[in-house]
Write a protein that holds these residues in place. Sequence first.
Motif, PDB file in Angstrom:
ATOM      1  N   ILE A   1      -4.193   7.018  -8.977  1.00 13.15           N
ATOM      2  CA  ILE A   1      -4.871   6.725  -7.720  1.00 13.15           C
ATOM      3  C   ILE A   1      -4.788   7.955  -6.822  1.00 13.15           C
ATOM      4  O   ILE A   1      -3.884   8.792  -6.957  1.00 13.15           O
ATOM      5  CB  ILE A   1      -4.260   5.492  -7.011  1.00 13.15           C
ATOM      6  CG1 ILE A   1      -2.756   5.680  -6.771  1.00 13.15           C
ATOM      7  CG2 ILE A   1      -4.507   4.246  -7.809  1.00 13.15           C
ATOM      8  CD1 ILE A   1      -2.398   6.154  -5.422  1.00 13.15           C
ATOM      9  N   ALA A   2      -5.738   8.060  -5.904  1.00 15.85           N
ATOM     10  CA  ALA A   2      -5.743   9.162  -4.946  1.00 15.85           C
ATOM     11  C   ALA A   2      -6.146   8.624  -3.593  1.00 15.85           C
ATOM     12  O   ALA A   2      -6.972   7.700  -3.498  1.00 15.85           O
ATOM     13  CB  ALA A   2      -6.699  10.261  -5.403  1.00 15.85           C
ATOM     14  N   LEU A   3      -5.570   9.168  -2.564  1.00 11.12           N
ATOM     15  CA  LEU A   3      -5.882   8.730  -1.209  1.00 11.12           C
ATOM     16  C   LEU A   3      -7.220   9.281  -0.756  1.00 11.12           C
ATOM     17  O   LEU A   3      -7.552  10.453  -0.985  1.00 11.12           O
ATOM     18  CB  LEU A   3      -4.802   9.210  -0.242  1.00 11.12           C
ATOM     19  CG  LEU A   3      -3.449   8.484  -0.289  1.00 11.12           C
ATOM     20  CD1 LEU A   3      -2.415   9.273   0.482  1.00 11.12           C
ATOM     21  CD2 LEU A   3      -3.581   7.070   0.260  1.00 11.12           C
ATOM     22  N   THR A   4      -8.007   8.419  -0.107  1.00  7.70           N
ATOM     23  CA  THR A   4      -9.197   8.900   0.583  1.00  7.70           C
ATOM     24  C   THR A   4      -8.758   9.534   1.902  1.00  7.70           C
ATOM     25  O   THR A   4      -7.579   9.489   2.278  1.00  7.70           O
ATOM     26  CB  THR A   4     -10.161   7.744   0.876  1.00  7.70           C
ATOM     27  OG1 THR A   4      -9.521   6.834   1.792  1.00  7.70           O
ATOM     28  CG2 THR A   4     -10.535   7.005  -0.409  1.00  7.70           C
TER      29      THR A   4
ATOM     30  N   PHE B   1       0.829  -1.206   0.000  1.00  5.55           N
ATOM     31  CA  PHE B   1       0.000   0.000   0.000  1.00  5.55           C
ATOM     32  C   PHE B   1       0.868   1.263   0.000  1.00  5.55           C
ATOM     33  O   PHE B   1       0.638   2.204  -0.778  1.00  5.55           O
ATOM     34  CB  PHE B   1      -0.934  -0.011   1.211  1.00  5.55           C
ATOM     35  CG  PHE B   1      -1.582   1.303   1.493  1.00  5.55           C
ATOM     36  CD1 PHE B   1      -2.605   1.790   0.680  1.00  5.55           C
ATOM     37  CD2 PHE B   1      -1.179   2.076   2.569  1.00  5.55           C
ATOM     38  CE1 PHE B   1      -3.204   3.023   0.931  1.00  5.55           C
ATOM     39  CE2 PHE B   1      -1.764   3.301   2.832  1.00  5.55           C
ATOM     40  CZ  PHE B   1      -2.781   3.769   2.023  1.00  5.55           C
ATOM     41  N   ALA B   2       1.870   1.305   0.879  1.00  4.43           N
ATOM     42  CA  ALA B   2       2.742   2.476   0.951  1.00  4.43           C
ATOM     43  C   ALA B   2       3.508   2.675  -0.349  1.00  4.43           C
ATOM     44  O   ALA B   2       3.699   3.807  -0.808  1.00  4.43           O
ATOM     45  CB  ALA B   2       3.715   2.334   2.126  1.00  4.43           C
ATOM     46  N   ARG B   3       3.943   1.581  -0.981  1.00  8.30           N
ATOM     47  CA  ARG B   3       4.685   1.691  -2.239  1.00  8.30           C
ATOM     48  C   ARG B   3       3.786   2.208  -3.358  1.00  8.30           C
ATOM     49  O   ARG B   3       4.230   2.978  -4.202  1.00  8.30           O
ATOM     50  CB  ARG B   3       5.258   0.328  -2.608  1.00  8.30           C
ATOM     51  CG  ARG B   3       6.238   0.362  -3.771  1.00  8.30           C
ATOM     52  CD  ARG B   3       7.531   1.089  -3.366  1.00  8.30           C
ATOM     53  NE  ARG B   3       8.256   0.363  -2.355  1.00  8.30           N
ATOM     54  CZ  ARG B   3       9.198  -0.543  -2.628  1.00  8.30           C
ATOM     55  NH1 ARG B   3       9.501  -0.818  -3.882  1.00  8.30           N
ATOM     56  NH2 ARG B   3       9.839  -1.152  -1.644  1.00  8.30           N
ATOM     57  N   VAL B   4       2.511   1.799  -3.379  1.00  4.93           N
ATOM     58  CA  VAL B   4       1.564   2.299  -4.378  1.00  4.93           C
ATOM     59  C   VAL B   4       1.418   3.814  -4.252  1.00  4.93           C
ATOM     60  O   VAL B   4       1.420   4.547  -5.248  1.00  4.93           O
ATOM     61  CB  VAL B   4       0.190   1.609  -4.224  1.00  4.93           C
ATOM     62  CG1 VAL B   4      -0.877   2.331  -5.062  1.00  4.93           C
ATOM     63  CG2 VAL B   4       0.280   0.152  -4.634  1.00  4.93           C
TER      64      VAL B   4
ATOM     65  N   LEU C   1      -9.249   2.910   1.017  1.00  7.89           N
ATOM     66  CA  LEU C   1      -8.026   3.694   1.201  1.00  7.89           C
ATOM     67  C   LEU C   1      -7.654   4.484  -0.037  1.00  7.89           C
ATOM     68  O   LEU C   1      -7.037   5.560   0.067  1.00  7.89           O
ATOM     69  CB  LEU C   1      -6.867   2.760   1.581  1.00  7.89           C
ATOM     70  CG  LEU C   1      -7.065   1.910   2.839  1.00  7.89           C
ATOM     71  CD1 LEU C   1      -5.874   0.975   3.024  1.00  7.89           C
ATOM     72  CD2 LEU C   1      -7.276   2.764   4.064  1.00  7.89           C
ATOM     73  N   LEU C   2      -8.006   3.948  -1.224  1.00  2.43           N
ATOM     74  CA  LEU C   2      -7.617   4.577  -2.484  1.00  2.43           C
ATOM     75  C   LEU C   2      -8.818   4.788  -3.378  1.00  2.43           C
ATOM     76  O   LEU C   2      -9.713   3.931  -3.465  1.00  2.43           O
ATOM     77  CB  LEU C   2      -6.583   3.703  -3.218  1.00  2.43           C
ATOM     78  CG  LEU C   2      -5.260   3.423  -2.515  1.00  2.43           C
ATOM     79  CD1 LEU C   2      -4.467   2.396  -3.310  1.00  2.43           C
ATOM     80  CD2 LEU C   2      -4.461   4.705  -2.337  1.00  2.43           C
TER      81      LEU C   2
ATOM     82  N   GLY D   1      -4.801   9.234   6.418  1.00  4.55           N
ATOM     83  CA  GLY D   1      -4.440   9.013   7.817  1.00  4.55           C
ATOM     84  C   GLY D   1      -3.725   7.690   8.025  1.00  4.55           C
ATOM     85  O   GLY D   1      -2.768   7.602   8.807  1.00  4.55           O
ATOM     86  N   TYR D   2      -4.176   6.657   7.298  1.00  2.00           N
ATOM     87  CA  TYR D   2      -3.534   5.346   7.421  1.00  2.00           C
ATOM     88  C   TYR D   2      -2.113   5.387   6.870  1.00  2.00           C
ATOM     89  O   TYR D   2      -1.179   4.845   7.484  1.00  2.00           O
ATOM     90  CB  TYR D   2      -4.385   4.312   6.665  1.00  2.00           C
ATOM     91  CG  TYR D   2      -3.918   2.890   6.836  1.00  2.00           C
ATOM     92  CD1 TYR D   2      -4.060   2.229   8.051  1.00  2.00           C
ATOM     93  CD2 TYR D   2      -3.349   2.192   5.779  1.00  2.00           C
ATOM     94  CE1 TYR D   2      -3.645   0.914   8.213  1.00  2.00           C
ATOM     95  CE2 TYR D   2      -2.926   0.879   5.929  1.00  2.00           C
ATOM     96  CZ  TYR D   2      -3.077   0.249   7.153  1.00  2.00           C
ATOM     97  OH  TYR D   2      -2.658  -1.047   7.299  1.00  2.00           O
ATOM     98  N   TYR D   3      -1.948   6.051   5.734  1.00  2.00           N
ATOM     99  CA  TYR D   3      -0.623   6.136   5.108  1.00  2.00           C
ATOM    100  C   TYR D   3       0.377   6.850   6.028  1.00  2.00           C
ATOM    101  O   TYR D   3       1.521   6.399   6.182  1.00  2.00           O
ATOM    102  CB  TYR D   3      -0.722   6.881   3.778  1.00  2.00           C
ATOM    103  CG  TYR D   3       0.610   7.170   3.140  1.00  2.00           C
ATOM    104  CD1 TYR D   3       1.363   6.153   2.557  1.00  2.00           C
ATOM    105  CD2 TYR D   3       1.137   8.461   3.131  1.00  2.00           C
ATOM    106  CE1 TYR D   3       2.591   6.413   1.975  1.00  2.00           C
ATOM    107  CE2 TYR D   3       2.373   8.724   2.558  1.00  2.00           C
ATOM    108  CZ  TYR D   3       3.095   7.702   1.978  1.00  2.00           C
ATOM    109  OH  TYR D   3       4.313   7.954   1.416  1.00  2.00           O
ATOM    110  N   GLU D   4      -0.035   7.932   6.647  1.00  2.00           N
ATOM    111  CA  GLU D   4       0.866   8.677   7.530  1.00  2.00           C
ATOM    112  C   GLU D   4       1.349   7.822   8.689  1.00  2.00           C
ATOM    113  O   GLU D   4       2.491   7.961   9.148  1.00  2.00           O
ATOM    114  CB  GLU D   4       0.156   9.926   8.046  1.00  2.00           C
ATOM    115  CG  GLU D   4      -0.097  10.971   6.962  1.00  2.00           C
ATOM    116  CD  GLU D   4      -0.960  12.119   7.454  1.00  2.00           C
ATOM    117  OE1 GLU D   4      -1.428  12.055   8.620  1.00  2.00           O
ATOM    118  OE2 GLU D   4      -1.173  13.078   6.684  1.00  2.00           O
TER     119      GLU D   4
END
Length: 317
Positions: free
Chosen positions: A56-59, A10-13, A48-49, A64-67
Amino acid sequence: MADLTDMEIFARVVTAGSMSAAGREMGLSPAVISKRVRRLEERLGARLLQRTTRQIALTEDGQGYYERVIGILASIEEAESYVTRRNAAPRGTLKITAPTSFGRMHIAPNLGRFSELYPDLTLSLMLSDSFVDIVGEGYDLAVRIAALENSSLIARRLAPNHRVICASPAYLEREGEPKTLAELTRHNCVFATHQDLWQLEGPEGPTSVRVSGNLQTNSSEVVRETVIAGLGIALRSTWDVGPALQRGDLKIILPDFRESRRVAVYAVYPSRRFLPARVRVFIDFLAELFGPEPYWDEGLDLTFLDPKAGPDREAAA
């Protein structure tokens, strides 16, 4: 709990900007990447995306999850790096500075043994009785015998430093053995330049005595050799005169008095964080070699000294 691999994917995407780009970086197909991200979302019960055909764009949940995920992954990487550094064979050049006499007596004779343990290390040992700026001059560590004050450096206590008043049996037979501190003023005392004020602690607390003698020298080694030869009385560290005391060439006198300063032998280095393996193994080597009961004190009756010169520790110096 989420699979760490799913979190990493997920983080790499997010950092790569697309699933296909993340797949190329990780050696996985876009279909596998998409499946793992979808599995992660199902486990979390949140999207999440936001996916489009091109990007792709973060929801809000995804942001918040990515951070939080990148902090977790960074901590894992640092933990693995720590273990790798500790188990990697030390290499490179280890640059050390130490007091002249202590370095000759207690470090130099043991460097061969250390080199056998770590053959890929090159050693650079500089001996000096002057204060050395280890950061400014690029040293990995310094061995210091001192009562350390607070600074930005880190210190690990390697051994106690006991100082005793002593003289040779020949001198004491010739001149008599002083029984009180006041009697020292009538004896020939041997000391390095500007070290004629002995600050001591005795049965009645801190005290001091101004001594005098017929020798001037800037060398602690000259002090040691001349007091062994019978020139007079000296206040010396046992790491310096321990062998002479063990052989009977010197005798401890006025045993109720010891130096009032809490001095010890320390390894001092710039930072405990990311300590290079070459520095860590050398400090561990010295700590094991000297220890809380160093070999130069073996067989000596030092029960009159305060054994609490400070615990073995790693702290700001």
